[in-house]
Design a protein around this motif. Structure first.
Motif, PDB file in Angstrom:
ATOM      1  N   ASN A  10       0.717  -0.969   0.325  1.00  0.00           N
ATOM      2  CA  ASN A  10      -0.056   0.400   0.334  1.00  0.00           C
ATOM      3  C   ASN A  10       0.720   1.173  -0.532  1.00  0.00           C
ATOM      4  O   ASN A  10       2.209   1.310   0.799  1.00  0.00           O
ATOM      5  CB  ASN A  10      -0.802   0.089   1.576  1.00  0.00           C
ATOM      6  N   GLN A  11       0.501   2.313  -0.814  1.00  0.00           N
ATOM      7  CA  GLN A  11       1.416   3.279  -1.495  1.00  0.00           C
ATOM      8  C   GLN A  11       1.049   4.462  -0.121  1.00  0.00           C
ATOM      9  O   GLN A  11       0.393   4.443  -0.126  1.00  0.00           O
ATOM     10  CB  GLN A  11       1.353   3.834  -2.199  1.00  0.00           C
ATOM     11  N   ILE A  12       1.667   4.319   0.568  1.00  0.00           N
ATOM     12  CA  ILE A  12       1.954   5.804   1.394  1.00  0.00           C
ATOM     13  C   ILE A  12       2.414   6.428   1.119  1.00  0.00           C
ATOM     14  O   ILE A  12       3.796   7.296   1.327  1.00  0.00           O
ATOM     15  CB  ILE A  12       2.196   5.403   2.905  1.00  0.00           C
ATOM     16  N   GLY A  13       2.520   8.146   1.476  1.00  0.00           N
ATOM     17  CA  GLY A  13       2.742   9.705   0.787  1.00  0.00           C
ATOM     18  C   GLY A  13       2.307  10.089   0.311  1.00  0.00           C
ATOM     19  O   GLY A  13       0.860   9.823  -0.194  1.00  0.00           O
ATOM     20  N   PRO A  14       2.475  11.376   0.077  1.00  0.00           N
ATOM     21  CA  PRO A  14       4.328  11.842  -0.645  1.00  0.00           C
ATOM     22  C   PRO A  14       4.781  12.336   0.827  1.00  0.00           C
ATOM     23  O   PRO A  14       3.644  13.187   1.520  1.00  0.00           O
ATOM     24  CB  PRO A  14       4.648  12.545  -1.293  1.00  0.00           C
ATOM     25  N   PHE A  15       6.025  11.595   1.571  1.00  0.00           N
ATOM     26  CA  PHE A  15       6.308  12.549   2.500  1.00  0.00           C
ATOM     27  C   PHE A  15       7.640  13.960   1.487  1.00  0.00           C
ATOM     28  O   PHE A  15       7.968  13.113   1.356  1.00  0.00           O
ATOM     29  CB  PHE A  15       7.805  11.703   3.278  1.00  0.00           C
TER      30      PHE A  15
END
Length: 527
Positions: free
Chosen positions: A118-123
């Motif tokens: 699961n993609q998290i971000g953007p930081f």
């Protein structure tokens, strides 16, 4: 009549009518014809000669406008201590942001089942970039290093650095990758060490620890006591993080040496040396050559058939970008060049990529950069395995979109100025079973996605307006010069016709205006 003699008839002389306003009795003398023939004024000759000279100059400018413009622009783009391009390059004023997307492994406890990510971000991090230790060399090159500093931008980020992310254990994965060619005893020794230090296939850490802050790992302490041949020559570190030790340093891009454009036939910003080498020691043949732009300067006069070549330090190699399309931004036309499927081919389509493999090229859509990463299992692809269909089938959660995941440069083709840049790539870890290492004895052969980064830069409106003005000068300069040449030629023609115009009146007309002399006047003025 008394005054007339018989048999004769005397005709009265015909007197021409007097000019309007002339009174009878006043003397009207006409100067000799030679005195009426006027001389052409000197200023008319000067005017005609000046106009002719300006016409020739303007015509020459029209015919040679392209060369004149190229010469002036090249002088402005040269990298010299006082040039405008150098001042803008040393400390870029364009806002720079570095966005990182982490993949969270949601079913790590069920491995070796197919990973679900699961993609998290953007930081998002705001970047300050300054080129330092700049030295101008006598051979027409310039050497420097790049100092980068990143600050977390909470407003632009879609996440917090304290968010916990589960990912593959990069330390253990690197150790297992290096052990693939070891003997039985060495592999067993590593297996015992992994158990002793309680290493797991996955780790759960905060985003900050995985990125810049780093985290402690007992296996790193052990690696400090091992010979360089075992660790791949990697320098000893006290923490592990994907960007640990890179913030606020000069080591991000390494030592660079580029052309300044001062020598005839050279383009500014072309790579000459990297880390004091004039070739890439990780590869052989054509792949070892240092070629292309260093990324901040682009060749001019690009066409749809051109291939845009650029050296990317993070990839430790030169990449070729192909023409994709043309477009317009704020009224300024551009050509878009992007990394294509050919750039990530596993040599089945393009044999030129074979020397980049460092062994068998198992998949298309990925670059093997392990050779310049101390033999760590690092492989680079475009985000979400764009152009890597087979790679996407090994994990869930990859949704490639060329609009979001492409790596491209949008360049004003005539001037060679980037108007929009999107540098994107994804880091993946290669994993495979290692028979005598228990932790890796039963794992599928695959590339495990870790994160992908994006650095997107768009030219400011003020600069775009300036570029439009410069492009207009290039496009219309020859036309303006041609029109000026025609205008001055017309002035020359008018001046020439005026100089040739008769400056006297006909003698017959003038003599008709002379008053007849009586006998008394003839005696006094016989002439």
């Amino acid at each position: 009549m008394a005054c007339c003699r018989s048999g004769t008839t005397k005709e009265m002389p015909q007197i021409a009518p007097l000019p309007s306003g002339m009174k009878i009795g006043k003397r009207f003398r006409v100067p000799p014809v030679s005195k009426m023939r006027g001389r052409t004024p000197t200023w008319l000759y000067i005017f005609a000669a000046t106009s002719a000279l300006l016409a020739v100059v303007a015509l020459g400018g029209a015919l040679a406008w392209s060369r004149i413009f190229d010469s002036v622009l090249a002088s402005q783009l040269k990298l010299t201590p006082n040039s405008r391009s150098f001042q803008n390059w040393v400390a870029p004023s364009v806002p720079l942001y570095f966005d990182i997307y982490l993949f969270n492994w949601t079913n790590a406890d069920m491995f070796p089942e197919k990973p679900v990510l699961n993609q998290i971000g953007p930081f998002s991090f705001r970047e300050e970039r300054v080129h330092v230790n700049v030295t101008f060399n006598e051979n027409g090159t310039m050497s420097y290093r790049t100092h980068r500093r990143w600050y977390f931008d909470e407003e632009r980020s879609n996440g917090n650095l304290e968010d916990e992310i589960t990912s593959i254990n990069g330390v253990a994965a690197s150790a297992a990758y290096r052990a693939r060619s070891w003997g039985y005893l060495q592999q067993k020794g590593l297996s015992i060490g992994l158990k002793m230090f309680k290493q797991q296939f996955s780790v759960t850490k905060t985003a900050s620890e995985l990125l810049f802050e780093g985290y402690n790992d007992s296996l790193l302490d052990l690696a400090k006591s091992l010979p360089a041949s075992t660790t791949g020559g990697a320098p000893p570190v006290d923490k592990f993080g994907w960007f640990y030790g890179r913030n606020d340093t000069l080591d991000t891009d390494g030592y660079m040496e580029i052309t300044t454009g001062q020598h005839r036939g050279t383009v500014p910003g072309q790579i000459v040396r990297w880390n004091f080498e004039d070739h890439l020691p990780y590869y052989s043949g054509e792949c070892s050559k240092l070629l292309g732009s260093a990324g901040e300067f682009v060749p001019r006069n690009l066409t749809e058939e051109s291939v845009f070549t650029m050296f990317v330090p993070d990839l430790c190699r030169t990449v070729n970008m192909d023409y994709v399309e043309s477009g317009e931004v704020e009224g300024l036309n551009y050509h878009k060049y992007a990394l294509s499927q050919r750039s990530f081919d596993n040599s089945t389509v393009s044999s030129a990529n074979t020397c980049f493999c460092n062994g068998p090229c198992a998949w298309s859509g990925v670059m093997n950069v392990s050779a310049c990463r101390y033999d760590s299992p690092a492989f680079i692809s475009l985000p979400h395995f764009l152009y890597g269909d087979e790679l996407r089938s090994l994990v869930d959660g990859m949704y490639p979109d060329p609009e979001l995941h492409d790596f491209y440069f949008a360049v004003e083709p005539k001037l060679g100025i980037p108007v929009e840049v999107a540098a994107r790539f994804q880091l993946n870890m290669f994993i495979d079973s290692v028979e005598n290492v228990d932790l890796y004895s039963n794992v599928p052969r695959m590339l495990f996605p870790i994160f992908w980064v994006e650095q997107k830069v768009q030219m400011e409106y003020r600069v775009l307006e300036e570029l439009k003005y410069v492009r207009a000068i290039l496009d219309w300069g020859a036309v303006v010069c041609a029109c000026a040449a025609l205008f001055f030629a017309i002035l020359v023609a008018i001046a020439t016709c005026w100089a040739r115009k008769p400056q006297y009146l006909k003698t017959e007309l003038l003599t008709s205006f002379e008053k007849p002399k009586d006998e008394a006047e003839l005696k006094l003025n016989p002439k």
